[in-house]
Design a protein around this motif. Structure first.
Motif, PDB file in Angstrom:
ATOM      1  N   THR A 299      18.640  43.439  13.169  1.00 31.33           N
ATOM      2  CA  THR A 299      18.264  42.041  13.156  1.00 31.33           C
ATOM      3  C   THR A 299      19.093  41.811  11.558  1.00 31.33           C
ATOM      4  O   THR A 299      19.605  40.442  11.533  1.00 31.33           O
ATOM      5  CB  THR A 299      16.842  41.730  12.788  1.00 31.33           C
ATOM      6  N   PHE A 300      19.097  42.619  10.748  1.00 26.65           N
ATOM      7  CA  PHE A 300      19.292  42.086   9.351  1.00 26.65           C
ATOM      8  C   PHE A 300      20.962  41.774   9.364  1.00 26.65           C
ATOM      9  O   PHE A 300      21.509  40.955   9.083  1.00 26.65           O
ATOM     10  CB  PHE A 300      19.233  43.093   8.305  1.00 26.65           C
ATOM     11  N   LEU A 301      21.581  42.809  10.164  1.00 24.88           N
ATOM     12  CA  LEU A 301      23.073  42.475  10.407  1.00 24.88           C
ATOM     13  C   LEU A 301      23.564  41.145  11.244  1.00 24.88           C
ATOM     14  O   LEU A 301      24.567  40.705  11.007  1.00 24.88           O
ATOM     15  CB  LEU A 301      23.690  44.080  11.051  1.00 24.88           C
ATOM     16  N   ALA A 302      22.547  40.918  12.101  1.00 22.51           N
ATOM     17  CA  ALA A 302      22.686  39.835  13.025  1.00 22.51           C
ATOM     18  C   ALA A 302      22.873  38.600  12.126  1.00 22.51           C
ATOM     19  O   ALA A 302      23.538  37.658  12.358  1.00 22.51           O
ATOM     20  CB  ALA A 302      21.932  39.593  14.089  1.00 22.51           C
ATOM     21  N   VAL A 303      21.999  38.475  11.053  1.00 22.16           N
ATOM     22  CA  VAL A 303      21.760  37.193  10.484  1.00 22.16           C
ATOM     23  C   VAL A 303      22.590  37.296   8.993  1.00 22.16           C
ATOM     24  O   VAL A 303      22.576  36.250   8.331  1.00 22.16           O
ATOM     25  CB  VAL A 303      20.333  37.023  10.021  1.00 22.16           C
TER      26      VAL A 303
ATOM     27  N   ALA B 224      17.558  36.228  15.194  1.00 23.17           N
ATOM     28  CA  ALA B 224      16.349  37.097  14.472  1.00 23.17           C
ATOM     29  C   ALA B 224      15.475  37.212  15.940  1.00 23.17           C
ATOM     30  O   ALA B 224      14.513  38.317  16.452  1.00 23.17           O
ATOM     31  CB  ALA B 224      15.764  36.618  13.483  1.00 23.17           C
ATOM     32  N   GLY B 225      15.036  36.144  16.506  1.00 26.56           N
ATOM     33  CA  GLY B 225      14.158  36.063  17.415  1.00 26.56           C
ATOM     34  C   GLY B 225      14.486  36.851  18.779  1.00 26.56           C
ATOM     35  O   GLY B 225      13.513  37.364  19.376  1.00 26.56           O
ATOM     36  N   LEU B 226      15.483  36.635  19.131  1.00 27.23           N
ATOM     37  CA  LEU B 226      16.068  37.048  20.400  1.00 27.23           C
ATOM     38  C   LEU B 226      15.986  38.779  20.225  1.00 27.23           C
ATOM     39  O   LEU B 226      15.611  39.518  21.049  1.00 27.23           O
ATOM     40  CB  LEU B 226      17.605  37.005  20.625  1.00 27.23           C
TER      41      LEU B 226
ATOM     42  N   ALA C 296       9.433  43.133  23.902  1.00 25.14           N
ATOM     43  CA  ALA C 296       9.458  43.445  25.466  1.00 25.14           C
ATOM     44  C   ALA C 296       9.544  44.761  25.703  1.00 25.14           C
ATOM     45  O   ALA C 296       9.078  45.320  26.890  1.00 25.14           O
ATOM     46  CB  ALA C 296      10.143  42.238  25.972  1.00 25.14           C
ATOM     47  N   GLY C 297      10.945  45.453  25.282  1.00 21.08           N
ATOM     48  CA  GLY C 297      11.230  46.521  25.652  1.00 21.08           C
ATOM     49  C   GLY C 297      10.206  47.647  25.464  1.00 21.08           C
ATOM     50  O   GLY C 297       9.921  48.666  26.307  1.00 21.08           O
TER      51      GLY C 297
ATOM     52  N   VAL D 269       8.573  40.896  10.663  1.00 17.36           N
ATOM     53  CA  VAL D 269      10.062  40.717  10.521  1.00 17.36           C
ATOM     54  C   VAL D 269      10.436  39.517  10.642  1.00 17.36           C
ATOM     55  O   VAL D 269      11.629  39.046  10.282  1.00 17.36           O
ATOM     56  CB  VAL D 269      10.705  41.984  11.189  1.00 17.36           C
ATOM     57  N   ALA D 270      10.212  38.863  11.844  1.00 17.89           N
ATOM     58  CA  ALA D 270      10.891  37.574  12.420  1.00 17.89           C
ATOM     59  C   ALA D 270      10.311  36.622  11.210  1.00 17.89           C
ATOM     60  O   ALA D 270      10.946  35.608  10.996  1.00 17.89           O
ATOM     61  CB  ALA D 270      10.009  37.181  13.570  1.00 17.89           C
ATOM     62  N   MET D 271       9.007  36.573  10.647  1.00 17.95           N
ATOM     63  CA  MET D 271       8.694  35.665   9.659  1.00 17.95           C
ATOM     64  C   MET D 271       9.568  35.799   8.622  1.00 17.95           C
ATOM     65  O   MET D 271      10.005  34.652   7.771  1.00 17.95           O
ATOM     66  CB  MET D 271       7.118  35.778   9.164  1.00 17.95           C
TER      67      MET D 271
END
Length: 637
Positions: free
Chosen positions: A183-187, A260-262, A269-270, A303-305
């Motif tokens: 998530t961090f790398l994605a954003v 991040a949400g995805l 879900a997983g 983490v999403a927040m």
């Protein structure tokens, strides 16, 4: 010189390996040490306890789902409700600590902004300073209040959640940190772009604020010149730019939220699907399945927040950088020598060579001597350097060392506050603050209204004060009585008299007045100059005729380097010293008639007109140099 000089301790500018000493001042830091208080530590402990309580609640909830009992319900209530209460208490304390830190930061920043050298301060737009002092400090306050608190809660919460999830289902030991890192790398790639666009947006806001401040400050001229439509159109264009920059920021921030949400909700879900599959095979109990799902939900939410608030965190860090830049500006020097002794002091200018940094103006070889208690009038064309010399006397502009002396002491060696307490300057515009007349004269100092009344009476202004609605208690400024430009000058005179300055500099003080107001101001100025050294800068002969000597600047040269395409530089300042006394002729009658025509001898008594000393006139300077005036001035000591 008659005055004696004492030595005060001077603040060191450099320490150790050349680090400026002022940067070691805690008031010029913007870091975690501003929050280093017991209350802040207690608030963070509350956040940690609340995070542990919430995580334990997920374990209790899992057991309750498998085997509901009253005892487990009680324990769950204690964990959830207790954690919420402790978290709320910690947040209240943290917000209080943040508010206090923000207030102190704003105070320190305002002190730092006003402590900048006047030349540096004058280059900054008022809107820019207001943005730093008000908006950026509020931005940093919000950063500490919400983003830092949320970051602390996330760190305190994620660690126990990860431990519980790993103990409940061993793949969680890897899934949680891997998905958090992904998530961090994605954003991460978008954070730099957000920061850049935030800076551009802040610049647009600053331009808008500066234009709005200029429009409000010049409202009278804009109305009379029908320029309001232009100002409104300009503000509309700048507002459109602000909205466009804000839209560009929001577009990138929305990408951060989507990425991040995805990832995070995909993790949730997983884990849910995998947990159900494992539970069906009997390898995972219902209690563990519920605990795993709850703790995963909390982890994803935290983490999403944090990811969604990363742009706000970037904005806060950008404000921190801007504040550090302002706090890193070297302040005016402190400490130095003090002029001691009562009465007037002499002024000496010795071979002054000065030019502004932009290279648009220069003084070359200027020398003057004004005996203590005498008054000199500087006359000459606009732009010839008269006001520059006045600025050098008060160190509004720093003169070269060894060129300007007050009381026999180089002004660069004098304590700056003591110098400005001894040298009073009155310009064409006097600032009136919101307050009574007495408060405007004392500038909210300790002097009593009786002291103000005595000062005004000494200036011969008792009748003027009596004509005001409430005398010295008359409210001035917004919502109060409006003074004319001449009446504002009278307030400035009273300020100097109350301060008992040694040197009075009147820089075009009567330039915007009608003859009646001018006579009142001139009479008050004459009383103010009694027993003090005076420097008059003016174009009107009625203003300068009471001075026994007039050094007349004729030109000032540009210090820009000449080039093949540039126009020739103007010649250096030259001067003719004219005297209103008819006993001696000026050194250059033709120049005197063209630059400062000789008026009639003013009817001044001995008390109002100082005795002339020294030679009758000065030599005309060579084209590239201004010689000493007067020629018989005593040497430097």
């Amino acid at each position: 010189m008659s005055s004696t000089v004492q030595q005060r301790e001077t603040t060191p500018l450099l320490e150790g390996a050349g680090s400026p000493a002022y940067l070691d001042d805690p008031r010029r830091r913007v870091d975690w040490r501003r929050l280093n208080t017991p209350a802040a530590v207690a608030a963070l402990l509350c956040a940690a306890i609340a995070a542990i309580g919430t995580t334990l609640g997920t374990v209790v909830a899992g057991r309750l789902a498998e085997d509901p009992t009253r005892a487990l319900v009680t324990v769950l209530a204690l964990c959830v409700v207790g954690a919420s209460l402790v978290d709320t208490a910690g947040k209240v304390v943290w917000v209080g600590v943040s508010d206090v830190a923000e207030g102190r930061l704003r105070e320190d920043l305002l002190d730092a902004a006003l402590a900048q050298p006047l030349a540096t301060l004058g280059e900054q737009a008022v809107g820019e300073i207001l943005d730093r002092v008000d908006d950026d400090t509020h931005e940093v306050g919000n950063l500490v209040r919400w983003q830092v608190w949320m970051l602390a809660r996330t760190v305190f919460g994620v660690v126990p959640m990860w431990i519980v999830a790993g103990l409940t289902w061993w793949p969680s030991w890897l899934l949680f940190p891997v998905l958090g890192g992904l998530t961090f790398l994605a954003v991460r790639g978008l954070l730099g772009e957000i920061s850049r666009r935030k800076v551009v947006e802040e610049m647009a806001w600053t331009d808008h604020a500066a234009a709005l401040e200029e429009g409000i400050a010049g409202r009278d001229d804009l109305r009379t010149s029908l320029g309001q439509a232009h100002v409104v159109a300009r503000l509309a264009r700048l507002s459109a730019v602000v909205h466009e920059r804000f839209r560009e920021v929001v577009l990138v921030e929305s990408q951060v939220c989507r990425r991040a949400g995805l990832l995070l909700h995909g993790l949730l879900a997983g884990i849910g699907v995998a947990g159900i599959a494992v539970a069906v095979t009997g390898d995972l109990s219902v209690a563990r399945l519920v605990t795993l799902f709850l703790v995963s939900s909390l982890f994803v939410g935290q983490v999403a927040m944090l990811a969604n608030h990363l742009p706000d965190l970037q904005a806060g860090l950008g404000a921190v950088i801007r504040l550090r830049q302002m706090l890193a500006v070297e302040p005016e020097p402190t400490g130095g020598r003090v002029l001691d002794g009562a009465g007037a002091v002499a002024i000496d200018v010795t071979d002054l060579d000065f030019s502004y940094a932009e290279g648009s103006f220069a003084l070359s070889g200027v020398s003057l001597h004004v005996p203590a208690g005498q008054t000199i009038a500087l006359v000459g064309r606009t732009g010839s350097g008269k006001s520059t010399l006045a600025s050098l006397l008060s160190r509004a502009v720093e003169p070269p060392r060894g060129s300007v002396y007050v009381g026999g002491v180089d002004v660069r060696d004098l304590d700056l506050q003591q110098l400005r307490a001894a040298v009073g300057v009155v310009t064409q515009r006097t600032e009136i603050v919101a307050g009574t007349l007495a408060e405007n004269v004392t500038l909210f100092g300790p002097q009593s209204p009786r002291d103000v009344e005595a000062a005004l009476a000494q200036l011969g202004l008792s009748d003027w004060v009596a004509g005001l609605p409430d005398g010295v208690d008359t409210l001035l400024g917004p919502g109060g009585t409006t003074l004319s430009s001449g009446e504002e000058q009278l307030v400035a005179f009273a300020r100097l008299l109350l301060r008992d300055v040694k040197v009075v500099v009147l820089d075009e003080a009567t330039a915007r007045m009608d003859p009646l107001t001018e006579r009142r101001v001139v009479a008050a100025a004459d009383r103010l100059l009694l027993g003090r050294t005076g420097v008059l800068i003016a174009h009107r002969l009625s203003t300068i005729e009471r001075a026994p000597w007039w050094p007349c600047w004729t030109t000032a040269r540009s210090s820009r380097p000449a080039s093949a395409t540039s126009s020739p530089s103007r010649p250096a300042p030259s001067v003719t010293c004219c005297s209103p006394a008819a006993s001696t002729a000026p050194a250059s009658p033709a120049t005197c008639r063209s630059t400062c025509p000789s008026p009639r001898t003013p009817p001044m008594g001995p008390a109002a007109r100082p005795t002339r000393t020294g030679a009758a006139s000065a030599d005309v300077a060579a084209p590239d140099r201004l010689r000493s005036w007067p020629p018989s001035a005593p040497g430097r000591r």
